[in-house]
Design a protein around this motif. Sequence first.
Motif, PDB file in Angstrom:
ATOM      1  N   ALA A  30       0.834  -1.198   0.000  1.00  0.00           N
ATOM      2  CA  ALA A  30       0.000   0.000   0.000  1.00  0.00           C
ATOM      3  C   ALA A  30       0.876   1.256   0.000  1.00  0.00           C
ATOM      4  N   PRO A  31       0.506   2.297  -0.757  1.00  0.00           N
ATOM      5  CA  PRO A  31       1.260   3.560  -0.711  1.00  0.00           C
ATOM      6  C   PRO A  31       1.264   4.157   0.691  1.00  0.00           C
ATOM      7  N   GLY A  36       7.655   9.922   1.246  1.00  0.00           N
ATOM      8  CA  GLY A  36       8.264  10.267  -0.029  1.00  0.00           C
ATOM      9  C   GLY A  36       7.535   9.630  -1.192  1.00  0.00           C
ATOM     10  N   PRO A  37       7.725  10.170  -2.399  1.00  0.00           N
ATOM     11  CA  PRO A  37       7.032   9.669  -3.586  1.00  0.00           C
ATOM     12  C   PRO A  37       7.346   8.204  -3.849  1.00  0.00           C
ATOM     13  N   ALA A  74      -1.223   5.119   6.190  1.00  0.00           N
ATOM     14  CA  ALA A  74      -1.843   4.805   4.900  1.00  0.00           C
ATOM     15  C   ALA A  74      -2.138   6.092   4.136  1.00  0.00           C
ATOM     16  N   ASP A  75      -1.841   6.088   2.839  1.00  0.00           N
ATOM     17  CA  ASP A  75      -2.230   7.181   1.957  1.00  0.00           C
ATOM     18  C   ASP A  75      -3.710   6.979   1.639  1.00  0.00           C
ATOM     19  N   LEU A  76      -4.569   7.766   2.262  1.00  0.00           N
ATOM     20  CA  LEU A  76      -6.004   7.523   2.176  1.00  0.00           C
ATOM     21  C   LEU A  76      -6.558   7.772   0.786  1.00  0.00           C
TER      22      LEU A  76
END
Length: 304
Positions: A30-31, A36-37, A74-76
């Motif tokens: 998961a991102p 960071g990118p 988590a990147d929502l």
Amino acid sequence: MSHVANIMLSVDPDDRPTVESLSRWLQTSAPLRGHGPGATGRVGPLGGTTGEDTRRGDGGFPERDVYAGALDHADLDELIAHVERLAWRQPEFVHLFVTDQEQSSFRVWRFHGPKLRQISPEGREEEVRPAGGPPDIHTRFALAGDVELLRDMVVAAVNWGPGPAAPREAVLSDPRNAHYVDGWPRPGDLGLVALATREVDRWEPAPVGAAWLRHFTEDDPGYGFVGDDVPELSIGVDAAQRGRGTGTALIRRLLRTAREAGIERVSLSVGRDNPAVGLYTREGFRLHGRDEGEDSLTMVVHLR
């Protein structure tokens, strides 16, 4: 302290394999927010909350399966996009509930055709992350525990200029300044806090600004007093955040919330030479009275 989000997912039992796939993704690739990118990794699993031990009183089973989890970093936005891309067998029964660390209620998504649409609160993601605001800023309502932050913002607002800053104690000991915060919150008060998620704060959301409304009376007027029925806007933003759109994001959400609450006008006072005059003008505030020769301007916005 890490950046935690709680999620729940309600689905048709036919979609158990789809949820299992989502859970594996959350545990492996998961991102990640704030890393960071392109950073990915484990943010946490989803666990089932329905089963044989969740029968109804008449012995029947729930008609939907519910899964829940506490996700770390988590990147929502990417999570929601991933849920949308999954091959759901029964998408009409998918409901996604998400509450971020600084929120007090869940946001809810469901499918409308092939797209997930936020249906609560009122389908507006910008309630939390205002459209056009800095990507690392989100907002929440100001609570009783935010009183010291609001006092800091009063001091920041007083010290907006380039000259020597007035000491905090001196600013807050002046009753003309203190009454903007004393007794917060009292009936009729309405405020928002802006929070930044930054590496310097170990990715824990940190307050960087606030905007709030308070009613005053003719016997105890604010600097921008217009009438008992017109609340006055106060706003303060940390110096490092100015010029990034944080103030704009706060004002837009606050005025929209005030409009929905039935407030018809909002006033404010601003130094004649303060660059914020341009911001207030863009957001609909207009000069109230002539104020010729005064160091400050009183401005009013009509919300209806």
